[in-house]
Every structure is written in structure tokens, then in C-alpha cells.
Design an enzyme around this catalytic site. Structure first.
Site, mmCIF file in Angstrom:
data_model
loop_
_atom_site.group_PDB
_atom_site.id
_atom_site.type_symbol
_atom_site.label_atom_id
_atom_site.label_comp_id
_atom_site.label_asym_id
_atom_site.label_seq_id
_atom_site.Cartn_x
_atom_site.Cartn_y
_atom_site.Cartn_z
ATOM 1 N N VAL A 96 35.779 40.591 40.886
ATOM 2 C CA VAL A 96 34.940 40.130 41.286
ATOM 3 C C VAL A 96 34.686 41.601 41.844
ATOM 4 O O VAL A 96 35.389 42.343 42.768
ATOM 5 C CB VAL A 96 34.903 39.281 42.558
ATOM 6 C CG1 VAL A 96 34.086 39.226 43.522
ATOM 7 C CG2 VAL A 96 35.734 37.563 41.506
ATOM 8 N N HIS A 100 38.476 43.200 47.507
ATOM 9 C CA HIS A 100 39.120 41.902 48.206
ATOM 10 C C HIS A 100 40.815 42.164 48.171
ATOM 11 O O HIS A 100 40.500 42.774 47.267
ATOM 12 C CB HIS A 100 38.918 40.828 47.233
ATOM 13 C CG HIS A 100 38.723 41.152 46.502
ATOM 14 N ND1 HIS A 100 38.346 41.625 44.868
ATOM 15 C CD2 HIS A 100 40.079 40.434 44.908
ATOM 16 C CE1 HIS A 100 38.172 41.484 44.333
ATOM 17 N NE2 HIS A 100 39.208 40.484 43.561
HETATM 18 P P1 5GP Z 1 40.460 40.064 40.989
HETATM 19 O O1 5GP Z 1 41.138 39.558 39.563
HETATM 20 O O2 5GP Z 1 38.824 40.261 40.958
HETATM 21 O O3 5GP Z 1 41.212 40.736 42.146
HETATM 22 O O4 5GP Z 1 40.421 38.435 41.650
HETATM 23 C C1 5GP Z 1 39.418 37.304 42.145
HETATM 24 C C2 5GP Z 1 39.699 36.790 42.477
HETATM 25 O O5 5GP Z 1 39.079 35.799 42.910
HETATM 26 C C3 5GP Z 1 40.697 35.883 41.040
HETATM 27 O O6 5GP Z 1 41.257 35.327 41.939
HETATM 28 C C4 5GP Z 1 39.606 34.556 41.102
HETATM 29 O O7 5GP Z 1 39.656 33.026 41.350
HETATM 30 C C5 5GP Z 1 38.808 34.027 42.932
HETATM 31 N N1 5GP Z 1 37.608 33.712 42.545
HETATM 32 C C6 5GP Z 1 36.388 33.693 41.549
HETATM 33 N N2 5GP Z 1 35.434 33.226 42.260
HETATM 34 C C7 5GP Z 1 36.151 31.861 43.242
HETATM 35 C C8 5GP Z 1 35.277 31.310 43.900
HETATM 36 O O8 5GP Z 1 34.010 31.064 43.613
HETATM 37 N N3 5GP Z 1 36.553 30.513 44.938
HETATM 38 C C9 5GP Z 1 37.282 31.452 45.444
HETATM 39 N N4 5GP Z 1 37.997 31.007 46.331
HETATM 40 N N5 5GP Z 1 37.518 31.942 44.988
HETATM 41 C C10 5GP Z 1 37.152 33.125 43.515
#
Ligand code: 5GP
Length: 114
Positions: A96, A100
Site C-alpha cells: 500500500v 504505515h
Molecule cells: P505493506 O505490505 O504495504 O507493508 O502492508 C499493507 C498492510 O495493509 C497489509 O498488512 C494488509 O493486510 C493491510 N491492509 C490492506 N488493505 C487493508 C484494509 O482495507 N484494511 C486494513 N485494516 N488493512 C489493510
């Protein structure tokens, strides 16, 4: 530009289980938890990823870590320990494009990560 899922959560366009909010960030449960506690701390300012943060955002970056502590306290893992993760870019596993901080805990976490 299309808003990210995290911007939509900040804007209350889609739901999330919110655990903390202040003027600068929002913290909520990850939708696909990788540990008994798995929350995300997201700045309200949409920085795409850590590597694109600007020097003037240094205080905000520090704030995200202090909020990770607050989240750990609220979720009862501050004493037992927890892990803070920022995935940055393709090889970092970022999915995303809105900065975060993952806060993971509630079990013994392994090292090194995959
Ligand atoms: P990344 O892989 O970018 O470090 O983490 C993105 C995180 O966002 C993932 O752990 C995924 O599960 C979480 N995520 C993706 N879509 C959503 C959503 O719609 N709601 C929530 N609460 N988490 C999300």
C-alpha cells in the site's frame, strides 16, 4: 490520483477497527493480522513511503514511533515486547503506497524475516 485504501480509512470512507487517533495519525487493526496483535499506524499526511519522506517530516516520523508505543500499551504488549516494521518499496514488501508502521506482537516473533 486514486486514493489509497489507508486514505479512505482516514477519510472514514471505508471501515476499520480504530485503536488510536490524533491530529497527525490514525492507528487501526490490520485486516490480515500476522500476529495476535497487528496494527498499523498511518500518518494523515499521505507520504507514499519512507524513502520519500522529507527532512521537514522528521518530527512526524518520530511521532509515528511514539504512537507505536501507545498502540502497544493499548493492546497490552508493551511489556511483553513487540516488533515495529516499515516495508519500503518492492523488495521491502510494500503493498500500500501510503507510509504505515506495522506494530506486531502477542507471540514470540522469529528473526530473520523471510
Ligand atoms: P505493506 O505490505 O504495504 O507493508 O502492508 C499493507 C498492510 O495493509 C497489509 O498488512 C494488509 O493486510 C493491510 N491492509 C490492506 N488493505 C487493508 C484494509 O482495507 N484494511 C486494513 N485494516 N488493512 C489493510
Amino acid at each position: 490520483m486514486e486514493k489509497t485504501v489507508f486514505q479512505k480509512i482516514i477519510d472514514r470512507k471505508i471501515p476499520a477497527k480504530i485503536v488510536y487517533e490524533d491530529a497527525y495519525c490514525l492507528a487501526f487493526h490490520d485486516i490480515t493480522p500476522q500476529a495476535p496483535v497487528h496494527c498499523l499506524v498511518v500518518p494523515k499526511t499521505p507520504i507514499a513511503r519512507l524513502s520519500e519522506a522529507k527532512v521537514e517530516q522528521e518530527a512526524l516520523l518520530g511521532h509515528l514511533l511514539m504512537v507505536a508505543n501507545i498502540v502497544a500499551e493499548l493492546k497490552g504488549i508493551r511489556e511483553s515486547g513487540f516488533r515495529v516494521v516499515i516495508n519500503c518499496g518492492k523488495d521491502g514488501g510494500e503493498t500500500v503506497p501510503h507510509l504505515h508502521v506495522h506494530v506486531l506482537g502477542g507471540r514470540s516473533l522469529q528473526w530473520p524475516p523471510g
